[in-house]
Design an enzyme around this catalytic site. Sequence first.
Site, mmCIF file in Angstrom:
data_model
loop_
_atom_site.group_PDB
_atom_site.id
_atom_site.type_symbol
_atom_site.label_atom_id
_atom_site.label_comp_id
_atom_site.label_asym_id
_atom_site.label_seq_id
_atom_site.Cartn_x
_atom_site.Cartn_y
_atom_site.Cartn_z
ATOM 1 N N SER A 66 23.585 22.954 16.500
ATOM 2 C CA SER A 66 23.460 21.650 17.017
ATOM 3 C C SER A 66 24.811 20.885 16.306
ATOM 4 O O SER A 66 25.959 21.298 16.531
ATOM 5 C CB SER A 66 22.110 21.270 16.248
ATOM 6 N N HIS A 86 23.830 22.738 22.060
ATOM 7 C CA HIS A 86 22.783 22.123 23.116
ATOM 8 C C HIS A 86 23.002 20.714 23.362
ATOM 9 O O HIS A 86 23.946 20.060 22.806
ATOM 10 C CB HIS A 86 21.308 22.274 22.644
#
Length: 257
Positions: free
Chosen positions: A105, A128
């Site tokens: 992330s 993501h």
Amino acid sequence: MRQLLNLLISNRQADRRFEVVQNQSGGDATLYLYDCIVATQAEADWWGGVAADTVAKKIAAIDAPTIHVRINSPGGDVFGGRAIETALRQHPAQIHVHVDGLAASAASFIAMAGDVIAISPGAFVMIHQAQTLAYGSADALEKTAGLLRKVDATLVDTYVTRTKQDDGRVRDWVHAETWFTAAEAVEYGFADQLADDSNDVSACWNLSAYAKAPIAASVPPENPVPPEPAAPAGQDDQSHRQRAANQRRVALLNLGF
């Protein structure tokens, strides 16, 4: 954003750390980023995690020719991550990133600030889409969606610049929540080389906040929403509840990554 809150709450432990170690002789410095990422120290004091404003100031104060950034982080606040990434990119030192266990992330694009990126066998990189919590009219929701698309576009640009992969391919990876093994991270340009040592510490994180976390990179999920803490001594229940509600609103309005 509930995913960000779950990530912070389920991983709040005393043994997480952010630390800068610098040789007394003026040699290289090592920065350990072994925690979730939040934007401000106030959020870190309440929810846990390491604060971007604190990290950026520590980075700016480092006087060393080379900074080794050792990462084992499940991510966190997207703008907090950007602030740390920017602080590293603007520092005159050579930045050597070591993905010791997990760069997921927000931590994944902090890693992209490295002039050299090494990843330990058994470690993972995850990318993501940005997420947030939104409410209001259709117009307000459309504006929020537009902002998220802009954030995603900047993330894709960062990964494309570093990896030299096709823009469409990277966009697909971001949209799919893609987890790269150490070998895949090197193959696709998210890292330059495998580290000489095997230092797989990714299994210490609770990654139940993510949809596709591989079993090898996670631990059994815990209860993501613990009971509200008791009011501190000398503070009545009503004022404590109001303070807790205000803190939640601040955290929920931040973009989570």
